[in-house]
Design a protein around this motif. Structure first.
Motif, short mmCIF file in Angstrom:
data_model
loop_
_atom_site.label_atom_id
_atom_site.label_comp_id
_atom_site.label_asym_id
_atom_site.label_seq_id
_atom_site.Cartn_x
_atom_site.Cartn_y
_atom_site.Cartn_z
N SER A 1 0.82 -1.22 0.00
CA SER A 1 0.00 0.00 0.00
C SER A 1 0.85 1.26 0.00
CB SER A 1 -0.95 0.00 1.19
OG SER A 1 -0.23 0.18 2.40
N THR A 2 2.05 1.19 0.53
CA THR A 2 2.93 2.36 0.54
C THR A 2 3.89 2.38 -0.65
OG1 THR A 2 4.56 1.24 1.93
CG2 THR A 2 2.83 2.51 3.05
N ARG A 3 3.88 1.31 -1.45
CA ARG A 3 4.83 1.21 -2.57
C ARG A 3 4.12 0.86 -3.89
NH1 ARG A 3 6.56 -0.38 2.20
NH2 ARG A 3 8.64 0.20 2.88
N ARG A 4 2.86 1.15 -3.99
CA ARG A 4 2.06 0.81 -5.16
C ARG A 4 2.62 1.42 -6.45
NH1 ARG A 4 -2.75 -1.42 -4.59
NH2 ARG A 4 -3.04 -0.72 -2.47
N HIS A 5 3.27 2.52 -6.36
CA HIS A 5 3.81 3.22 -7.53
C HIS A 5 5.13 2.63 -8.03
CE1 HIS A 5 5.63 5.02 -3.98
NE2 HIS A 5 6.67 5.34 -4.75
N TRP A 6 5.76 1.76 -7.29
CA TRP A 6 7.03 1.15 -7.71
C TRP A 6 6.80 0.25 -8.92
CZ3 TRP A 6 10.20 -0.89 -2.95
CH2 TRP A 6 10.50 0.18 -2.10
N LEU A 7 7.69 0.34 -9.88
CA LEU A 7 7.61 -0.49 -11.08
C LEU A 7 7.73 -1.97 -10.74
CD1 LEU A 7 7.33 -0.56 -14.13
CD2 LEU A 7 9.81 -0.33 -14.30
N SER A 8 8.60 -2.31 -9.80
CA SER A 8 8.78 -3.72 -9.42
C SER A 8 7.51 -4.30 -8.80
CB SER A 8 9.97 -3.87 -8.46
OG SER A 8 9.76 -3.08 -7.30
N VAL A 9 6.79 -3.52 -8.03
CA VAL A 9 5.53 -3.99 -7.42
C VAL A 9 4.49 -4.21 -8.51
CG1 VAL A 9 3.63 -3.33 -5.89
CG2 VAL A 9 6.01 -2.96 -5.17
N GLN A 10 4.39 -3.29 -9.44
CA GLN A 10 3.44 -3.43 -10.55
C GLN A 10 3.78 -4.63 -11.43
OE1 GLN A 10 3.59 0.38 -12.50
NE2 GLN A 10 2.65 1.45 -10.77
N ALA A 11 5.06 -4.85 -11.68
CA ALA A 11 5.48 -6.00 -12.50
C ALA A 11 5.16 -7.32 -11.79
CB ALA A 11 6.98 -5.91 -12.80
N PHE A 12 5.41 -7.37 -10.49
CA PHE A 12 5.11 -8.59 -9.74
C PHE A 12 3.61 -8.90 -9.79
CE2 PHE A 12 3.84 -10.82 -5.89
CZ PHE A 12 4.67 -11.93 -5.96
N GLN A 13 2.78 -7.90 -9.57
CA GLN A 13 1.33 -8.10 -9.61
C GLN A 13 0.88 -8.57 -10.99
OE1 GLN A 13 0.15 -4.22 -8.06
NE2 GLN A 13 -0.47 -5.19 -6.13
N ALA A 14 1.43 -7.98 -12.03
CA ALA A 14 1.06 -8.40 -13.39
C ALA A 14 1.54 -9.82 -13.68
CB ALA A 14 1.65 -7.43 -14.41
N GLY A 15 2.70 -10.18 -13.17
CA GLY A 15 3.24 -11.52 -13.39
C GLY A 15 2.48 -12.61 -12.67
N MET A 16 1.80 -12.27 -11.59
CA MET A 16 1.05 -13.27 -10.83
C MET A 16 -0.27 -13.66 -11.49
SD MET A 16 3.14 -14.09 -8.63
CE MET A 16 2.17 -15.30 -7.81
N MET A 17 -0.77 -12.83 -12.38
CA MET A 17 -2.04 -13.15 -13.06
C MET A 17 -1.98 -14.45 -13.84
SD MET A 17 -3.88 -9.65 -14.22
CE MET A 17 -2.61 -8.39 -14.19
N PRO A 18 -0.98 -14.69 -14.69
CA PRO A 18 -0.94 -15.96 -15.43
C PRO A 18 -0.75 -17.16 -14.50
CG PRO A 18 0.80 -14.48 -16.20
CD PRO A 18 0.06 -13.76 -15.14
N VAL A 19 -0.05 -16.97 -13.39
CA VAL A 19 0.13 -18.07 -12.43
C VAL A 19 -1.23 -18.47 -11.86
CG1 VAL A 19 1.15 -18.71 -10.21
CG2 VAL A 19 2.49 -17.42 -11.87
N THR A 20 -2.02 -17.49 -11.48
CA THR A 20 -3.35 -17.75 -10.93
C THR A 20 -4.24 -18.44 -11.95
OG1 THR A 20 -3.15 -15.84 -9.48
CG2 THR A 20 -5.38 -16.67 -9.87
N VAL A 21 -4.22 -17.98 -13.19
CA VAL A 21 -5.03 -18.59 -14.24
C VAL A 21 -4.60 -20.05 -14.45
CG1 VAL A 21 -5.57 -18.53 -16.70
CG2 VAL A 21 -5.62 -16.43 -15.37
#
Length: 189
Positions: free
Chosen positions: A115-135
């Motif tokens: 919540s305090t680091r939502r703007h970090w590129l690494s946080v955004q990349a990690f969240q995007a990368g977890m979508m295919p894993v979940t699917v």
């Protein structure tokens, strides 16, 4: 455990600490891998509880998931039912503790951190990368639960129709659930 590969039928009040420890160890290990919820790990749960340890039958396994998904409340309830079938009340409690404690603790810690680091590129990349894993994990769950449908063409047809309706229309899900319940009551599926 089991005798000759068939699951034991246990009394809900049976004292079974060896089964409880087995369940606790399995679910605590799976808890941290439950990206997308516990339902994404059904394929591994099936392998361990039905195939390897023979703590549940295929029917009990599938019925537990169906019952828990139909009941109101969190979708993780099927884990408690697995524990119930394998080790009575103690098995249900210990299974729920095993699946909930690590993931809940980690989720709270990560949510605060993110919540305090939502703007970090690494946080955004990690969240995007977890979508295919979940699917992928959800597809593995479908693969485990789908074989009984192969012998019932009406169920396959109904599943396809509902998938298209959910995808292409704005029909409320409660109406589709009600229609499925009516078709089941009429013996169509």
């Amino acid at each position: 455990m089991s005798q000759g590969g068939a699951p034991l039928i246990m009394s809900p009040l049976m004292w079974a600490p060896e089964v409880w420890w087995s369940l606790f160890g399995h679910f605590i290990a799976l808890s941290l891998m439950s990206i997308g919820g516990a339902i994404t790990l059904v394929s591994d749960m099936h392998r361990r509880l039905v195939v390897d340890d023979h703590l549940l039958s295929d029917g009990d396994f599938t019925a537990s998931i169906a019952l828990a998904q139909a009941a109101p409340g969190p979708n993780v309830l099927f884990v408690g039912l697995f524990g119930w079938y394998a080790g009575g009340i103690g098995g249900a409690l210990i299974s729920m503790l095993g699946i909930m404690i690590p993931s809940t603790t980690l989720a709270l810690a990560v949510a605060r951190w993110v919540s305090t680091r939502r703007h970090w590129l690494s946080v955004q990349a990690f969240q995007a990368g977890m979508m295919p894993v979940t699917v992928g994990l959800l597809l593995a769950t479908g693969w485990v639960l789908a074989p009984p449908l192969a012998t019932q063409p009406r169920a396959l047809l109904l599943s396809a129709v509902v998938a298209v309706l959910v995808w292409r229309t704005k029909i409320r899900l409660i109406w589709l659930i009600g229609a499925g319940a009516l078709l089941g009551a009429l013996g169509w599926v």
